[in-house]
Design an enzyme around this catalytic site. Structure first.
Site, PDB file in Angstrom:
ATOM      1  N   SER A  13       0.876  -1.172   0.000  1.00  0.00           N
ATOM      2  CA  SER A  13       0.000   0.000   0.000  1.00  0.00           C
ATOM      3  C   SER A  13       0.913   1.221   0.000  1.00  0.00           C
ATOM      4  O   SER A  13       2.043   1.155   0.499  1.00  0.00           O
ATOM      5  CB  SER A  13      -0.920  -0.008   1.220  1.00  0.00           C
ATOM      6  OG  SER A  13      -0.199  -0.299   2.397  1.00  0.00           O
ATOM      7  N   GLU A  15       1.369   5.264   0.932  1.00  0.00           N
ATOM      8  CA  GLU A  15       0.843   6.409   1.685  1.00  0.00           C
ATOM      9  C   GLU A  15       1.230   7.718   1.005  1.00  0.00           C
ATOM     10  O   GLU A  15       2.375   7.901   0.584  1.00  0.00           O
ATOM     11  CB  GLU A  15       1.385   6.383   3.127  1.00  0.00           C
ATOM     12  CG  GLU A  15       0.811   7.510   3.975  1.00  0.00           C
ATOM     13  CD  GLU A  15       1.199   7.401   5.438  1.00  0.00           C
ATOM     14  OE1 GLU A  15       0.917   6.357   6.055  1.00  0.00           O
ATOM     15  OE2 GLU A  15       1.777   8.368   5.956  1.00  0.00           O
ATOM     16  N   HIS A  75      -7.007   8.608   6.294  1.00  0.00           N
ATOM     17  CA  HIS A  75      -6.541   8.683   7.678  1.00  0.00           C
ATOM     18  C   HIS A  75      -7.477   9.642   8.416  1.00  0.00           C
ATOM     19  O   HIS A  75      -7.946  10.628   7.846  1.00  0.00           O
ATOM     20  CB  HIS A  75      -5.110   9.232   7.763  1.00  0.00           C
ATOM     21  CG  HIS A  75      -4.070   8.321   7.184  1.00  0.00           C
ATOM     22  ND1 HIS A  75      -2.809   8.189   7.726  1.00  0.00           N
ATOM     23  CD2 HIS A  75      -4.086   7.497   6.110  1.00  0.00           C
ATOM     24  CE1 HIS A  75      -2.100   7.323   7.014  1.00  0.00           C
ATOM     25  NE2 HIS A  75      -2.861   6.894   6.014  1.00  0.00           N
ATOM     26  N   ASP A 107      -1.490  13.975  17.212  1.00  0.00           N
ATOM     27  CA  ASP A 107      -0.701  14.673  18.237  1.00  0.00           C
ATOM     28  C   ASP A 107      -1.326  16.018  18.561  1.00  0.00           C
ATOM     29  O   ASP A 107      -1.660  16.785  17.647  1.00  0.00           O
ATOM     30  CB  ASP A 107       0.739  14.890  17.747  1.00  0.00           C
ATOM     31  CG  ASP A 107       1.507  13.582  17.753  1.00  0.00           C
ATOM     32  OD1 ASP A 107       1.424  12.869  18.761  1.00  0.00           O
ATOM     33  OD2 ASP A 107       2.146  13.276  16.733  1.00  0.00           O
ATOM     34  N   ALA A 122      -6.873   6.261  20.266  1.00  0.00           N
ATOM     35  CA  ALA A 122      -7.273   5.615  19.013  1.00  0.00           C
ATOM     36  C   ALA A 122      -8.183   4.399  19.252  1.00  0.00           C
ATOM     37  O   ALA A 122      -8.989   4.058  18.394  1.00  0.00           O
ATOM     38  CB  ALA A 122      -6.030   5.221  18.215  1.00  0.00           C
ATOM     39  N   HIS A 146       5.920   3.870  21.274  1.00  0.00           N
ATOM     40  CA  HIS A 146       5.477   5.265  21.136  1.00  0.00           C
ATOM     41  C   HIS A 146       6.099   6.125  22.249  1.00  0.00           C
ATOM     42  O   HIS A 146       6.180   5.695  23.404  1.00  0.00           O
ATOM     43  CB  HIS A 146       3.945   5.321  21.214  1.00  0.00           C
ATOM     44  CG  HIS A 146       3.392   6.662  20.856  1.00  0.00           C
ATOM     45  ND1 HIS A 146       3.321   7.705  21.755  1.00  0.00           N
ATOM     46  CD2 HIS A 146       2.915   7.146  19.680  1.00  0.00           C
ATOM     47  CE1 HIS A 146       2.812   8.767  21.148  1.00  0.00           C
ATOM     48  NE2 HIS A 146       2.549   8.450  19.888  1.00  0.00           N
ATOM     49  N   ALA A 149       4.391   6.203  25.603  1.00  0.00           N
ATOM     50  CA  ALA A 149       4.028   4.957  26.281  1.00  0.00           C
ATOM     51  C   ALA A 149       4.703   4.857  27.651  1.00  0.00           C
ATOM     52  O   ALA A 149       5.869   5.231  27.800  1.00  0.00           O
ATOM     53  CB  ALA A 149       4.443   3.767  25.420  1.00  0.00           C
ATOM     54  N   PHE A 213      12.421  14.586  11.655  1.00  0.00           N
ATOM     55  CA  PHE A 213      11.098  13.984  11.812  1.00  0.00           C
ATOM     56  C   PHE A 213      11.174  12.764  12.739  1.00  0.00           C
ATOM     57  O   PHE A 213      10.311  12.560  13.604  1.00  0.00           O
ATOM     58  CB  PHE A 213      10.554  13.595  10.435  1.00  0.00           C
ATOM     59  CG  PHE A 213       9.172  13.015  10.489  1.00  0.00           C
ATOM     60  CD1 PHE A 213       8.071  13.839  10.683  1.00  0.00           C
ATOM     61  CD2 PHE A 213       8.965  11.652  10.366  1.00  0.00           C
ATOM     62  CE1 PHE A 213       6.792  13.308  10.763  1.00  0.00           C
ATOM     63  CE2 PHE A 213       7.689  11.109  10.436  1.00  0.00           C
ATOM     64  CZ  PHE A 213       6.593  11.944  10.633  1.00  0.00           C
ATOM     65  N   HIS A 263       3.651  -1.264   3.867  1.00  0.00           N
ATOM     66  CA  HIS A 263       3.014   0.041   3.677  1.00  0.00           C
ATOM     67  C   HIS A 263       4.150   1.016   3.397  1.00  0.00           C
ATOM     68  O   HIS A 263       4.998   1.258   4.268  1.00  0.00           O
ATOM     69  CB  HIS A 263       2.266   0.421   4.959  1.00  0.00           C
ATOM     70  CG  HIS A 263       1.492   1.696   4.874  1.00  0.00           C
ATOM     71  ND1 HIS A 263       0.316   1.818   4.155  1.00  0.00           N
ATOM     72  CD2 HIS A 263       1.719   2.919   5.429  1.00  0.00           C
ATOM     73  CE1 HIS A 263      -0.152   3.057   4.273  1.00  0.00           C
ATOM     74  NE2 HIS A 263       0.681   3.744   5.034  1.00  0.00           N
TER      75      HIS A 263
HETATM   76  P1  FAD Z   1      -2.844   5.985  20.366  1.00  0.00           P
HETATM   77  O1  FAD Z   1      -2.545   4.607  19.954  1.00  0.00           O
HETATM   78  O2  FAD Z   1      -4.189   6.240  20.929  1.00  0.00           O
HETATM   79  O3  FAD Z   1      -1.820   6.455  21.492  1.00  0.00           O
HETATM   80  C1  FAD Z   1      -0.435   6.587  21.253  1.00  0.00           C
HETATM   81  C2  FAD Z   1       0.327   5.909  22.372  1.00  0.00           C
HETATM   82  O4  FAD Z   1       0.004   6.488  23.633  1.00  0.00           O
HETATM   83  C3  FAD Z   1      -0.020   4.437  22.472  1.00  0.00           C
HETATM   84  O5  FAD Z   1       0.830   3.692  21.622  1.00  0.00           O
HETATM   85  C4  FAD Z   1       0.164   4.162  23.950  1.00  0.00           C
HETATM   86  O6  FAD Z   1       1.513   3.890  24.246  1.00  0.00           O
HETATM   87  C5  FAD Z   1      -0.202   5.475  24.619  1.00  0.00           C
HETATM   88  N1  FAD Z   1      -1.630   5.490  25.005  1.00  0.00           N
HETATM   89  C6  FAD Z   1      -2.619   6.243  24.472  1.00  0.00           C
HETATM   90  N2  FAD Z   1      -3.787   6.009  25.108  1.00  0.00           N
HETATM   91  C7  FAD Z   1      -3.517   5.078  26.049  1.00  0.00           C
HETATM   92  C8  FAD Z   1      -4.321   4.434  27.021  1.00  0.00           C
HETATM   93  N3  FAD Z   1      -5.616   4.683  27.144  1.00  0.00           N
HETATM   94  N4  FAD Z   1      -3.719   3.538  27.836  1.00  0.00           N
HETATM   95  C9  FAD Z   1      -2.397   3.251  27.736  1.00  0.00           C
HETATM   96  N5  FAD Z   1      -1.584   3.851  26.816  1.00  0.00           N
HETATM   97  C10 FAD Z   1      -2.144   4.763  26.002  1.00  0.00           C
HETATM   98  N6  FAD Z   1      -0.596  11.503  12.485  1.00  0.00           N
HETATM   99  C11 FAD Z   1      -1.389  12.434  11.907  1.00  0.00           C
HETATM  100  O7  FAD Z   1      -1.571  13.513  12.465  1.00  0.00           O
HETATM  101  N7  FAD Z   1      -2.011  12.188  10.696  1.00  0.00           N
HETATM  102  C12 FAD Z   1      -1.873  11.011  10.053  1.00  0.00           C
HETATM  103  O8  FAD Z   1      -2.450  10.819   8.979  1.00  0.00           O
HETATM  104  C13 FAD Z   1      -1.035  10.006  10.635  1.00  0.00           C
HETATM  105  N8  FAD Z   1      -0.874   8.808  10.036  1.00  0.00           N
HETATM  106  C14 FAD Z   1      -0.117   7.846  10.645  1.00  0.00           C
HETATM  107  C15 FAD Z   1      -0.002   6.589  10.039  1.00  0.00           C
HETATM  108  C16 FAD Z   1       0.771   5.588  10.619  1.00  0.00           C
HETATM  109  C17 FAD Z   1       0.863   4.242   9.950  1.00  0.00           C
HETATM  110  C18 FAD Z   1       1.457   5.850  11.844  1.00  0.00           C
HETATM  111  C19 FAD Z   1       2.325   4.792  12.454  1.00  0.00           C
HETATM  112  C20 FAD Z   1       1.331   7.092  12.460  1.00  0.00           C
HETATM  113  C21 FAD Z   1       0.545   8.098  11.884  1.00  0.00           C
HETATM  114  N9  FAD Z   1       0.374   9.344  12.485  1.00  0.00           N
HETATM  115  C22 FAD Z   1      -0.409  10.299  11.891  1.00  0.00           C
HETATM  116  C23 FAD Z   1       1.058   9.671  13.754  1.00  0.00           C
HETATM  117  C24 FAD Z   1       0.155   9.475  15.005  1.00  0.00           C
HETATM  118  O9  FAD Z   1      -0.943  10.358  14.964  1.00  0.00           O
HETATM  119  C25 FAD Z   1       1.002   9.748  16.238  1.00  0.00           C
HETATM  120  O10 FAD Z   1       1.973   8.751  16.398  1.00  0.00           O
HETATM  121  C26 FAD Z   1       0.229   9.971  17.537  1.00  0.00           C
HETATM  122  O11 FAD Z   1       1.146  10.440  18.533  1.00  0.00           O
HETATM  123  C27 FAD Z   1      -0.413   8.724  18.135  1.00  0.00           C
HETATM  124  O12 FAD Z   1      -1.506   8.310  17.426  1.00  0.00           O
HETATM  125  P2  FAD Z   1      -2.066   6.814  17.717  1.00  0.00           P
HETATM  126  O13 FAD Z   1      -3.234   6.626  16.867  1.00  0.00           O
HETATM  127  O14 FAD Z   1      -0.979   5.840  17.656  1.00  0.00           O
HETATM  128  O15 FAD Z   1      -2.545   7.017  19.245  1.00  0.00           O
END
Ligand code: FAD
Length: 292
Positions: A13, A15, A75, A107, A122, A146, A149, A213, A263
């Site tokens: 895929s 991106e 996304h 973020d 998420a 992360h 974490a 980055f 990806h």
């Molecule tokens: P989450 O998984 O919710 O949280 C991130 C981390 O915080 C978790 O891994 C965990 O360690 C901790 N955490 C959060 N909530 C909890 C909880 N309730 N309990 C325990 N631990 C918790 N960013 C953008 O802005 N736009 C995009 O389009 C984008 N695309 C991406 C695509 C991919 C494939 C990847 C890998 C990242 C992308 N990102 C994007 C970056 C992403 O938004 C950031 O990494 C952000 O900081 C975390 O998002 P997440 O969905 O992983 O969050």
């Protein structure tokens, strides 16, 4: 052991990110035409946290779907929005034909906190999206953990929550150390995660910006990469060859361990991504003119 099936056709895929200008959109359209030559399983288009690219993301998703007829994953981040706003947006996406979502928390801008009435992470977002419609949902995973974490284990537990909430696969943040990726997949399998884990592959373009980055997102740059890309800033052709070689070798090692999908973070450029696909044995049609 990675728990993924060996000896199979691989899937890729691609991106993309939404450009800021109309000219950028036109260039991206040509890039997409080139990338289509690798017959990707789908494209995905990033989304600015807080909805900053909402219209541009939608426009690119439309453009890519219209040009290629291939599935496009939108996304979607939840920071800065209420649950009601996200649910409404998800309904609109479903109504416009979007079936694939990469569900992310995103973020927060410095100094801001999560909206009280919003999805807090998420996993909550995935559950919310599942309530709206039967989307095919991907979530993010972090081989190098992360930055927020509490521990590697809690990061993995959170990934499991996202998948248990209804996501179909995890796409990883890029990690240049392949052992780290393989160990992560093994740990995920040991933790009972059975969903596909698709490694994110980053073809190196500008090394200095990649380093900046990577610091922000917790991805490390191994010393051997520093050495390999040193002095190549002004020789883009050689850099592209080295970048292709580095990414191809990483994919080949992952494939040998059973990984069957990648990806690719294309950075909106077709040449290196296509060369990687071709080197991996995908039947990529030769492209005579690549957008710079
Ligand atoms: P989450 O998984 O919710 O949280 C991130 C981390 O915080 C978790 O891994 C965990 O360690 C901790 N955490 C959060 N909530 C909890 C909880 N309730 N309990 C325990 N631990 C918790 N960013 C953008 O802005 N736009 C995009 O389009 C984008 N695309 C991406 C695509 C991919 C494939 C990847 C890998 C990242 C992308 N990102 C994007 C970056 C992403 O938004 C950031 O990494 C952000 O900081 C975390 O998002 P997440 O969905 O992983 O969050």
């Amino acid at each position: 052991m990675t728990g993924q099936t060996p000896d199979h056709q691989i899937a890729v895929s691609f991106e993309l990110f939404p450009p800021k200008t109309e000219a950028g959109l036109k260039t991206l359209a040509r890039t997409v035409d080139h990338l289509e030559a690798a017959a990707p399983e789908y494209f995905s288009v990033t989304y600015g946290a807080g909805g900053s690219t909402r219209d541009r993301t939608a426009k690119v998703v439309d453009m890519v779907g219209g040009r290629t007829g291939l599935p496009v994953a939108h996304h979607l981040t939840c920071v800065g929005a209420s649950r009601a706003q996200i649910d409404e947006q998800a309904k609109e996406l479903w109504a416009s034909g979007i079936r694939k979502i990469v569900a992310l928390r995103g973020d927060l801008p410095e100094g801001e906190s999560l909206a009280e009435d919003g999805y807090h992470d998420a996993a909550e977002l995935v559950a919310g999206l599942r309530n709206v419609a039967d989307f095919d949902i991907s979530v993010a995973a972090y081989p190098e953990v992360h930055p927020e974490a509490a521990s590697a284990q809690s990061d993995l537990d959170h990934l499991k929550r996202k998948l248990d909430a209804g996501a179909s696969r995890a796409i990883t943040q890029y990690a240049f150390d392949t052992d780290t990726v393989l160990r992560f997949i093994d740990r995920a399998r040991d933790a009972g995660i059975t969903a596909p884990i698709v490694p994110g592959i980053m073809p190196v373009a500008n090394f200095a910006s990649l380093k900046r980055f990577s610091q922000g997102c917790g991805a490390s740059i191994p010393d051997w990469m520093e050495e390999m890309f040193a002095g190549l800033d002004d020789t883009p052709e050689m850099r592209a060859m080295v970048a292709t070689s580095v990414a191809t070798q990483q994919c080949q090692r992952l494939m040998a361990a059973g990984v069957d999908a990648f990806h690719i973070y294309t950075l909106n450029k077709p040449d290196v991504s296509l060369a990687i696909c071709r080197a991996l044995g995908l039947p990529v049609r030769a492209v005579t003119e690549c957008a710079a």
